[in-house]
Scaffold this motif. Structure first.
Motif, PDB file in Angstrom:
ATOM      1  N   MET A  48      51.530  29.675  31.142  1.00 64.25           N
ATOM      2  CA  MET A  48      50.939  29.987  32.380  1.00 64.25           C
ATOM      3  C   MET A  48      50.760  31.858  32.270  1.00 64.25           C
ATOM      4  O   MET A  48      51.319  32.387  31.801  1.00 64.25           O
ATOM      5  CB  MET A  48      51.697  29.791  33.434  1.00 64.25           C
ATOM      6  N   SER A  49      49.601  32.115  32.750  1.00 56.67           N
ATOM      7  CA  SER A  49      49.125  33.505  32.509  1.00 56.67           C
ATOM      8  C   SER A  49      49.858  34.484  33.595  1.00 56.67           C
ATOM      9  O   SER A  49      50.112  33.928  34.696  1.00 56.67           O
ATOM     10  CB  SER A  49      47.804  33.777  32.678  1.00 56.67           C
ATOM     11  N   LYS A  50      50.314  35.644  33.253  1.00 59.58           N
ATOM     12  CA  LYS A  50      50.962  36.417  34.169  1.00 59.58           C
ATOM     13  C   LYS A  50      49.810  37.190  35.120  1.00 59.58           C
ATOM     14  O   LYS A  50      50.183  37.872  36.016  1.00 59.58           O
ATOM     15  CB  LYS A  50      51.592  37.485  33.441  1.00 59.58           C
ATOM     16  N   TYR A  51      48.564  36.971  34.572  1.00 65.28           N
ATOM     17  CA  TYR A  51      47.539  37.832  35.189  1.00 65.28           C
ATOM     18  C   TYR A  51      46.899  36.830  36.640  1.00 65.28           C
ATOM     19  O   TYR A  51      46.835  35.653  36.263  1.00 65.28           O
ATOM     20  CB  TYR A  51      46.205  38.009  34.506  1.00 65.28           C
ATOM     21  N   ARG A  52      46.709  37.571  37.702  1.00 58.69           N
ATOM     22  CA  ARG A  52      46.282  36.917  38.821  1.00 58.69           C
ATOM     23  C   ARG A  52      44.668  37.008  38.936  1.00 58.69           C
ATOM     24  O   ARG A  52      44.008  36.474  39.658  1.00 58.69           O
ATOM     25  CB  ARG A  52      46.876  37.172  39.970  1.00 58.69           C
ATOM     26  N   ALA A  53      44.181  38.087  37.969  1.00 59.87           N
ATOM     27  CA  ALA A  53      42.826  38.425  38.450  1.00 59.87           C
ATOM     28  C   ALA A  53      42.376  39.106  36.999  1.00 59.87           C
ATOM     29  O   ALA A  53      42.957  39.475  36.096  1.00 59.87           O
ATOM     30  CB  ALA A  53      42.583  39.449  39.515  1.00 59.87           C
ATOM     31  N   GLU A  98      40.337  50.656  41.251  1.00 56.08           N
ATOM     32  CA  GLU A  98      41.138  50.441  42.455  1.00 56.08           C
ATOM     33  C   GLU A  98      40.655  49.874  43.542  1.00 56.08           C
ATOM     34  O   GLU A  98      41.349  49.082  44.294  1.00 56.08           O
ATOM     35  CB  GLU A  98      41.756  51.889  42.666  1.00 56.08           C
ATOM     36  N   LYS A  99      39.354  50.264  43.812  1.00 57.46           N
ATOM     37  CA  LYS A  99      38.642  49.465  45.116  1.00 57.46           C
ATOM     38  C   LYS A  99      38.702  47.883  44.755  1.00 57.46           C
ATOM     39  O   LYS A  99      38.827  47.153  45.867  1.00 57.46           O
ATOM     40  CB  LYS A  99      37.247  50.107  45.162  1.00 57.46           C
ATOM     41  N   ALA A 100      38.324  47.537  43.744  1.00 55.94           N
ATOM     42  CA  ALA A 100      38.119  46.158  43.334  1.00 55.94           C
ATOM     43  C   ALA A 100      39.507  45.349  43.592  1.00 55.94           C
ATOM     44  O   ALA A 100      39.839  44.392  44.006  1.00 55.94           O
ATOM     45  CB  ALA A 100      37.789  45.845  41.861  1.00 55.94           C
ATOM     46  N   LEU A 101      40.663  46.038  42.895  1.00 53.61           N
ATOM     47  CA  LEU A 101      42.276  45.402  43.138  1.00 53.61           C
ATOM     48  C   LEU A 101      42.579  45.333  44.491  1.00 53.61           C
ATOM     49  O   LEU A 101      42.954  44.221  44.864  1.00 53.61           O
ATOM     50  CB  LEU A 101      43.091  46.399  42.650  1.00 53.61           C
ATOM     51  N   ALA A 102      42.089  46.224  45.311  1.00 52.78           N
ATOM     52  CA  ALA A 102      42.478  46.162  46.607  1.00 52.78           C
ATOM     53  C   ALA A 102      41.549  45.256  47.555  1.00 52.78           C
ATOM     54  O   ALA A 102      42.222  44.390  48.163  1.00 52.78           O
ATOM     55  CB  ALA A 102      42.089  47.563  47.482  1.00 52.78           C
ATOM     56  N   LEU A 103      40.353  44.832  47.226  1.00 55.92           N
ATOM     57  CA  LEU A 103      39.571  43.849  47.646  1.00 55.92           C
ATOM     58  C   LEU A 103      40.010  42.434  47.374  1.00 55.92           C
ATOM     59  O   LEU A 103      39.953  41.529  48.013  1.00 55.92           O
ATOM     60  CB  LEU A 103      38.190  44.118  47.345  1.00 55.92           C
ATOM     61  N   LEU A 104      40.412  42.318  45.985  1.00 48.03           N
ATOM     62  CA  LEU A 104      41.267  41.134  45.527  1.00 48.03           C
ATOM     63  C   LEU A 104      42.502  40.831  45.793  1.00 48.03           C
ATOM     64  O   LEU A 104      43.124  39.668  45.956  1.00 48.03           O
ATOM     65  CB  LEU A 104      41.161  41.152  44.081  1.00 48.03           C
ATOM     66  N   GLY A 105      43.062  41.936  46.412  1.00 46.62           N
ATOM     67  CA  GLY A 105      44.438  41.844  47.058  1.00 46.62           C
ATOM     68  C   GLY A 105      45.804  41.398  45.592  1.00 46.62           C
ATOM     69  O   GLY A 105      46.755  40.888  45.975  1.00 46.62           O
ATOM     70  N   VAL A 106      45.414  42.100  44.670  1.00 49.64           N
ATOM     71  CA  VAL A 106      46.217  42.196  43.547  1.00 49.64           C
ATOM     72  C   VAL A 106      46.493  43.575  42.943  1.00 49.64           C
ATOM     73  O   VAL A 106      45.905  44.456  43.399  1.00 49.64           O
ATOM     74  CB  VAL A 106      45.696  41.571  42.208  1.00 49.64           C
ATOM     75  N   GLY A 107      47.759  43.628  42.394  1.00 52.36           N
ATOM     76  CA  GLY A 107      48.277  44.946  41.771  1.00 52.36           C
ATOM     77  C   GLY A 107      47.690  45.245  40.440  1.00 52.36           C
ATOM     78  O   GLY A 107      47.105  44.303  39.779  1.00 52.36           O
ATOM     79  N   ALA A 108      47.917  46.489  39.954  1.00 47.19           N
ATOM     80  CA  ALA A 108      47.239  46.743  38.575  1.00 47.19           C
ATOM     81  C   ALA A 108      47.888  46.103  37.476  1.00 47.19           C
ATOM     82  O   ALA A 108      47.356  45.503  36.252  1.00 47.19           O
ATOM     83  CB  ALA A 108      47.317  48.238  38.362  1.00 47.19           C
ATOM     84  N   ASP A 109      49.338  45.440  37.785  1.00 47.49           N
ATOM     85  CA  ASP A 109      49.847  45.048  36.632  1.00 47.49           C
ATOM     86  C   ASP A 109      49.737  43.329  36.564  1.00 47.49           C
ATOM     87  O   ASP A 109      49.993  42.752  35.807  1.00 47.49           O
ATOM     88  CB  ASP A 109      51.629  44.902  36.879  1.00 47.49           C
ATOM     89  N   GLU A 110      48.787  43.101  37.687  1.00 48.30           N
ATOM     90  CA  GLU A 110      48.504  41.611  37.756  1.00 48.30           C
ATOM     91  C   GLU A 110      47.066  41.174  37.238  1.00 48.30           C
ATOM     92  O   GLU A 110      46.705  40.229  37.433  1.00 48.30           O
ATOM     93  CB  GLU A 110      48.518  41.114  39.313  1.00 48.30           C
ATOM     94  N   ALA A 111      46.767  42.304  37.042  1.00 48.90           N
ATOM     95  CA  ALA A 111      44.997  42.272  36.478  1.00 48.90           C
ATOM     96  C   ALA A 111      44.534  42.691  35.091  1.00 48.90           C
ATOM     97  O   ALA A 111      45.264  43.458  34.671  1.00 48.90           O
ATOM     98  CB  ALA A 111      44.149  43.211  37.509  1.00 48.90           C
ATOM     99  N   LEU A 112      43.563  41.978  34.450  1.00 46.78           N
ATOM    100  CA  LEU A 112      43.245  42.276  33.180  1.00 46.78           C
ATOM    101  C   LEU A 112      41.887  42.898  33.287  1.00 46.78           C
ATOM    102  O   LEU A 112      41.094  42.304  34.024  1.00 46.78           O
ATOM    103  CB  LEU A 112      43.558  40.973  32.244  1.00 46.78           C
ATOM    104  N   TYR A 113      41.634  43.937  32.365  1.00 47.39           N
ATOM    105  CA  TYR A 113      40.074  44.391  32.407  1.00 47.39           C
ATOM    106  C   TYR A 113      39.426  43.969  31.223  1.00 47.39           C
ATOM    107  O   TYR A 113      39.905  44.153  29.883  1.00 47.39           O
ATOM    108  CB  TYR A 113      40.232  45.933  32.617  1.00 47.39           C
ATOM    109  N   VAL A 114      38.163  43.446  31.401  1.00 50.85           N
ATOM    110  CA  VAL A 114      37.484  43.158  30.072  1.00 50.85           C
ATOM    111  C   VAL A 114      36.172  43.967  30.088  1.00 50.85           C
ATOM    112  O   VAL A 114      35.535  43.877  31.074  1.00 50.85           O
ATOM    113  CB  VAL A 114      37.052  41.506  30.218  1.00 50.85           C
ATOM    114  N   GLY A 115      35.842  44.605  28.943  1.00 44.54           N
ATOM    115  CA  GLY A 115      34.625  45.316  28.723  1.00 44.54           C
ATOM    116  C   GLY A 115      34.307  45.582  27.408  1.00 44.54           C
ATOM    117  O   GLY A 115      34.954  45.022  26.351  1.00 44.54           O
TER     118      GLY A 115
END
Length: 224
Positions: A1-6, A150-167
């Motif tokens: 299971m992934s540790k990422y929520r977003a 940071e704005k996206a994280l707030a709107l998603l309701g997740v912390g930085a350690d719960e999100a992965l960035y792809v680019g």
């Protein structure tokens, strides 16, 4: 299971292949002003830092600031109404987004494209598969400033350690670092694998092969 929520995605060169429409918009404005136009690869080398920077690089050296400002406004107007002529999602992207949604993973887009175009393109091509879409605006500076993420994280309701960035660019690598997110670099976009490896080593001190993906479906393994 992934540790990422977003997962937070870049747009151009990551989810959508927009380069032909961007080049057409740039060349339309250049031609209106009697200036030489650029090839698609030349325009591709200029993208990644917002449309103001794109047009600044596209115009001939020495172009007056007033004319550059007018050309930027003309580009925004033309591109907004011609942004869907050649643009399309990369192969496998819609399946990736649907797979994330089915797993309960939230998604967002943060892009240096102007905000109205980001929202328009995300709505047209992805609909409910993208929860939040944010572009550059007067109160949202372009990446690599972390405020957009940071704005996206707030709107998603997740912390930085719960999100992965792809680019697909060096800007994305630095943006993720500035915002405190782990990042994945995709190689199907506007920058080469070799370039991205070099940039990851420069910015992060390493180029973990698990965080370099050549196909959208490989993101699921990177998230484990």
């Amino acid at each position: 299971m992934s540790k990422y929520r977003a997962v937070i995605f870049d747009l151009d060169g990551t989810l959508l292949n927009t380069i032909d429409d961007l080049a057409a918009g740039v060349n339309h404005v250049l031609a209106l002003h009697g200036y030489p136009v650029h090839s698609v690869p030349e325009v591709q080398s200029m993208v990644g830092n917002g449309v103001a920077r794109l047009m600044a690089l596209a115009v001939p050296e020495g172009t007056a600031a007033e004319e550059q400002s007018a050309m930027l406004a003309e580009f925004r107007e033309y591109y907004f109404s011609h942004s869907e002529v050649y643009t399309k999602p990369y192969d496998g992207i819609e399946e990736l987004l649907a797979g994330l949604q089915s797993r309960g993973i939230k998604t967002a887009v943060t892009s240096n494209k102007f905000d109205a175009a980001v929202k328009k393109l995300c709505d047209k091509y992805f609909g409910s598969l993208i929860t939040v879409a944010i572009g550059e605006s007067a109160d949202t500076p372009k990446k690599p400033d972390p405020k957009m993420v940071e704005k996206a994280l707030a709107l998603l309701g997740v912390g930085a350690d719960e999100a992965l960035y792809v680019g697909d660019s060096e800007v994305d690598i630095v943006t993720a670092k500035n915002a405190g997110l782990a990042s994945v670099s995709c190689t199907w976009g506007f920058k080469s694998r070799e370039f991205l490896i070099s940039e990851r080593k420069k910015v992060l001190g390493n180029a973990d092969p698990r965080m370099m993906i050549d196909e959208p479906s490989e993101l699921f393994s990177a998230m484990e």
